[in-house]
Design a protein around this motif. Structure first.
Motif, PDB file in Angstrom:
ATOM      1  N   ARG A  57      -2.614   2.171  -4.412  1.00  0.00           N
ATOM      2  CA  ARG A  57      -2.483   1.532  -5.718  1.00  0.00           C
ATOM      3  C   ARG A  57      -3.831   1.351  -6.391  1.00  0.00           C
ATOM      4  N   PHE A 101       2.487   4.635  -6.737  1.00  0.00           N
ATOM      5  CA  PHE A 101       3.508   3.725  -6.214  1.00  0.00           C
ATOM      6  C   PHE A 101       4.114   4.261  -4.915  1.00  0.00           C
ATOM      7  N   TYR A 120      -5.102  -4.768  -3.841  1.00  0.00           N
ATOM      8  CA  TYR A 120      -4.052  -3.789  -3.560  1.00  0.00           C
ATOM      9  C   TYR A 120      -4.478  -2.895  -2.388  1.00  0.00           C
ATOM     10  N   LEU A 151       4.435  -4.630  -4.017  1.00  0.00           N
ATOM     11  CA  LEU A 151       3.224  -3.837  -3.841  1.00  0.00           C
ATOM     12  C   LEU A 151       2.498  -4.317  -2.595  1.00  0.00           C
ATOM     13  N   ALA A 181       4.613   1.564  -2.477  1.00  0.00           N
ATOM     14  CA  ALA A 181       5.345   0.387  -2.958  1.00  0.00           C
ATOM     15  C   ALA A 181       6.799   0.452  -2.495  1.00  0.00           C
TER      16      ALA A 181
END
Length: 395
Positions: free
Chosen positions: A190, A43, A186, A64, A46
């Motif tokens: 990720r 993450f 992604y 994300l 993110a």
């Protein structure tokens, strides 16, 4: 209430308790926290926002970094996930403020579109999101594909572990990102999370050394179900090779379940082929995805259906509000701000529905997402012909 952004490492203390309570069996075991802690590195890219009240985290939302194909052009996308709140903080507007701040920040950081899976569509509709199709599932007995066992197909299927097949599956998804409307992936940070997950097999279909299909699956028991994820193929040959592979499990499993896009027609996979094709939508656990534009500039360069022009005004949305001239030129869309009187008035959901191809102009009016004159209906329908997106989002 205060909103602030947190680091990936802070997620364990601020987001883990809320998300685990919201989405997992609870109370949770200490091992769940250890597992979550081991994954926080995925993450790192993110964007996590939390709402705090009296020094306590009461709500959270995450974006994300993703990419999505929108009418043939790949755009940066904010995949909104992990929208949670403490039970005592619900129905107080905290989540609305968080998501509004989050998508505005992601727009400022370069994201052109956003997608999410809603816990309640009407909530996100008020934030400008509109629904797109949920992937369907096809369920059938493998003997229904017995005719494929006799077919001499120019290719083969290899079964691999996730670690062994990850790179080739990832390469296939990146190829499909550039080719398929609605397809999403992604970022590398990720995506790397899935390499370590050894709970599924990878079936790779190749022809002439080229990967033409892939599917992730698991088998729940002998005589039970083979449960597959999305049937990813570059065309009919890849599909046939993977279906033939399923057929070879005839004496091992009783049923096969596989996810498919709205353009697949499983009843045509064979003669006398019995199949149940369905798309389950309920809330909060099986919501169909929703999407929205974050900037009108996202339309520049998209594939237009005709060489026409129309002036529209987008209202009731802080990110999109304004007047724009939309023009199709040699199959390519251009967008310019204008002060001309509009021929159509649209909400964010209305223009997003047209761009993603899930509603035509008449349906936009019927849903209350816009008002047009007759010429605008024709022009918008020509610019944005209906085209169902396939929102693939993960492994």
């Amino acid at each position: 209430m205060q909103i602030r952004q947190i680091s990936a490492e802070e997620r364990v203390d601020h987001i883990f308790p809320l998300s685990t309570y919201a989405f997992s069996p609870s109370p949770w075991a200490d091992s769940d926290r250890v597992t979550y802690l081991s994954r926080v590195g995925y993450f790192a890219t993110a964007t996590g926002l939390i709402a705090e009240e009296g020094g306590r985290t009461v709500a959270a939302a995450t974006a994300l970094p993703m990419r999505q194909n929108v009418r043939g052009v790949v755009r940066d996308m904010a995949g909104v996930a992990g929208v949670v709140s403490h039970p005592s903080a619900r129905r107080k507007g905290f989540v609305r403020q968080l998501v509004t701040r989050l998508i505005g920040q992601m727009r400022d950081e370069g994201c052109a579109v956003s997608a999410l899976y809603p816990f309640r569509p009407s909530f996100y509709a008020r934030l400008g999101y509109v629904g797109v199709p949920r992937v369907r599932t096809a369920t059938f007995a493998p003997e229904g594909l017995s005719h494929l066992l006799k077919a001499d197909l120019p290719g083969e299927v290899e079964r691999l572990s996730m670690a062994e097949g990850f790179d080739e599956v990832n390469a296939l998804t990146l190829r499909m990102l550039g080719e398929r409307h609605g397809f999403s992936v992604y970022d590398e940070t990720r995506t790397a999370d899935f390499r370590e997950r050894e709970t599924q097999w990878v079936a790779l279909a190749r022809s002439g050394g080229e990967v033409v299909g892939a599917v992730l699956y698991r088998i729940d028991s002998y005589g039970g179900d083979l449960i597959a994820q999305d049937l990813l193929t570059t065309g009919p040959l890849g599909r046939a090779l993977l279906l033939q592979y399923f057929a070879r499990h005839v004496d091992q499993v009783g049923r096969v379940t596989v996810k498919i896009g709205t353009d697949e027609v499983p009843e045509l996979w064979g003669t006398d082929f019995a199949v149940l094709t369905e798309s389950r939508v309920d809330f909060p656990s099986h919501g169909a995805p929703m999407v929205r534009l974050l900037t009108m500039q996202a339309l520049n360069g998209l594939h237009a259906g005709a060489d026409v022009g129309v002036t529209v005004e987008v209202t009731d949305d802080d990110l999109l509000a304004g007047r724009y001239r939309l023009t199709g030129d040699a199959g390519t869309l251009t967008v310019e701000e204008t002060k001309d009187d509009p021929q159509a008035t649209l909400t964010c959901a209305g223009i997003s529905a047209l761009v993603y191809g899930v509603l035509d102009p008449v349906e936009v009016v019927l849903r209350g997402f816009g008002r047009f004159d007759g010429d605008a209906i024709e022009a918008l329908g020509a610019l944005f012909p209906k085209r169902m997106p396939y929102l693939f989002v993960d492994f």
